[in-house]
Design a protein around this motif. Structure first.
Motif, PDB file in Angstrom:
ATOM      1  N   ASN A  82       5.212 -45.519  17.866  1.00 41.61           N
ATOM      2  CA  ASN A  82       5.302 -45.124  16.466  1.00 41.61           C
ATOM      3  C   ASN A  82       4.172 -45.686  15.613  1.00 41.61           C
ATOM      4  OD1 ASN A  82       7.603 -43.785  17.162  1.00 41.61           O
ATOM      5  ND2 ASN A  82       8.997 -45.053  15.958  1.00 41.61           N
ATOM      6  N   TYR A  83       3.715 -44.846  14.702  1.00 46.72           N
ATOM      7  CA  TYR A  83       2.730 -45.209  13.675  1.00 46.72           C
ATOM      8  C   TYR A  83       3.394 -44.934  12.328  1.00 46.72           C
ATOM      9  CZ  TYR A  83      -0.485 -44.840  17.602  1.00 46.72           C
ATOM     10  OH  TYR A  83      -1.106 -45.000  18.809  1.00 46.72           O
ATOM     11  N   TYR A  84       3.056 -45.738  11.332  1.00 50.38           N
ATOM     12  CA  TYR A  84       3.725 -45.613  10.031  1.00 50.38           C
ATOM     13  C   TYR A  84       2.711 -45.480   8.907  1.00 50.38           C
ATOM     14  CZ  TYR A  84       7.483 -47.486  12.900  1.00 50.38           C
ATOM     15  OH  TYR A  84       8.394 -47.677  13.901  1.00 50.38           O
ATOM     16  N   LYS A  85       3.016 -44.592   7.982  1.00 51.41           N
ATOM     17  CA  LYS A  85       2.199 -44.416   6.770  1.00 51.41           C
ATOM     18  C   LYS A  85       3.159 -44.447   5.584  1.00 51.41           C
ATOM     19  CE  LYS A  85      -1.643 -43.448   6.883  1.00 51.41           C
ATOM     20  NZ  LYS A  85      -2.768 -44.393   6.892  1.00 51.41           N
ATOM     21  N   THR A  86       2.779 -45.161   4.538  1.00 52.73           N
ATOM     22  CA  THR A  86       3.593 -45.230   3.318  1.00 52.73           C
ATOM     23  C   THR A  86       2.718 -44.838   2.144  1.00 52.73           C
ATOM     24  OG1 THR A  86       4.942 -46.992   4.249  1.00 52.73           O
ATOM     25  CG2 THR A  86       5.000 -46.736   1.862  1.00 52.73           C
ATOM     26  N   PHE A  87       3.290 -44.036   1.248  1.00 48.89           N
ATOM     27  CA  PHE A  87       2.561 -43.538   0.079  1.00 48.89           C
ATOM     28  C   PHE A  87       3.381 -43.796  -1.174  1.00 48.89           C
ATOM     29  CE2 PHE A  87       1.599 -40.891   3.770  1.00 48.89           C
ATOM     30  CZ  PHE A  87       0.226 -41.087   3.857  1.00 48.89           C
ATOM     31  N   GLY A  88       2.695 -44.022  -2.287  1.00 46.02           N
ATOM     32  CA  GLY A  88       3.388 -44.126  -3.560  1.00 46.02           C
ATOM     33  C   GLY A  88       3.851 -42.731  -3.987  1.00 46.02           C
ATOM     34  N   TYR A  89       4.883 -42.699  -4.818  1.00 47.20           N
ATOM     35  CA  TYR A  89       5.430 -41.412  -5.266  1.00 47.20           C
ATOM     36  C   TYR A  89       4.327 -40.529  -5.855  1.00 47.20           C
ATOM     37  CZ  TYR A  89       8.285 -37.944  -7.603  1.00 47.20           C
ATOM     38  OH  TYR A  89       8.829 -36.759  -8.011  1.00 47.20           O
TER      39      TYR A  89
END
Length: 162
Positions: A82-89
């Motif tokens: 698994n790879y994870y990306k997080t973004f602001g709204y």
């Protein structure tokens, strides 16, 4: 061997669709699988920008469906890793007509490029667009894996030509 690699790179460039923005002086290179309209389908695809002085890579994570996800997190499961990306709204663009579409368009990091290479060569890649209450799972199609390979090869070729 180098001749074969150069030919592969030229074929990869030739396989891409080009569109030139004459005002900005930028040529965009996109894979043939890149949807013409935003509300066509979900995907994760890179593309290339090039002007007189430089070449750069972009990466778009794009969800299309019947319902809003309001995703801020993306998990990319590549053959069990698994790879994870997080973004602001505010980083995620959203629009709708009869379909809903949400997308983020980023300058990929070296880690993202390595992930794209793994996706391109994977047996199975599932991308989860995750919101607070809803999610959508996208299984990356073989045609998109081929498109990712072509874009990465073309990027390497165009970048060395700068």
């Amino acid at each position: 061997l180098q001749e074969l690699k150069d030919r592969e790179k030229q074929e990869a460039i030739a396989a891409l669709q080009t569109e030139t923005d004459k005002v900005e002086g930028i040529t965009w290179y996109k894979p043939s699988t890149y949807p013409r309209y935003a509300d066509t389908r979900s995907y994760i695809l890179p593309y290339i920008g090039k002007n007189n002085s430089s070449t750069w890579l972009r990466l778009q994570f794009h969800y299309t469906g019947n319902n809003w996800i309001f995703f801020q997190n993306i998990t990319i499961a590549v053959d069990g890793n698994n790879y994870y990306k997080t973004f602001g709204y505010g980083d995620v663009q959203r629009d709708n007509d009869t379909e809903v579409w949400e997308w983020v368009d980023i300058a990929p990091t070296n880690a993202d490029i390595e992930m794209l290479e793994k996706i391109a060569n994977s047996t199975e890649t599932i991308v989860r667009f995750q919101g607070d209450n809803y999610y959508y799972d996208l299984t990356v199609k073989d045609s998109d894996k081929t498109a990712i390979k072509q874009v990465l090869l073309a990027y390497e070729a165009l970048k060395t030509a700068d």
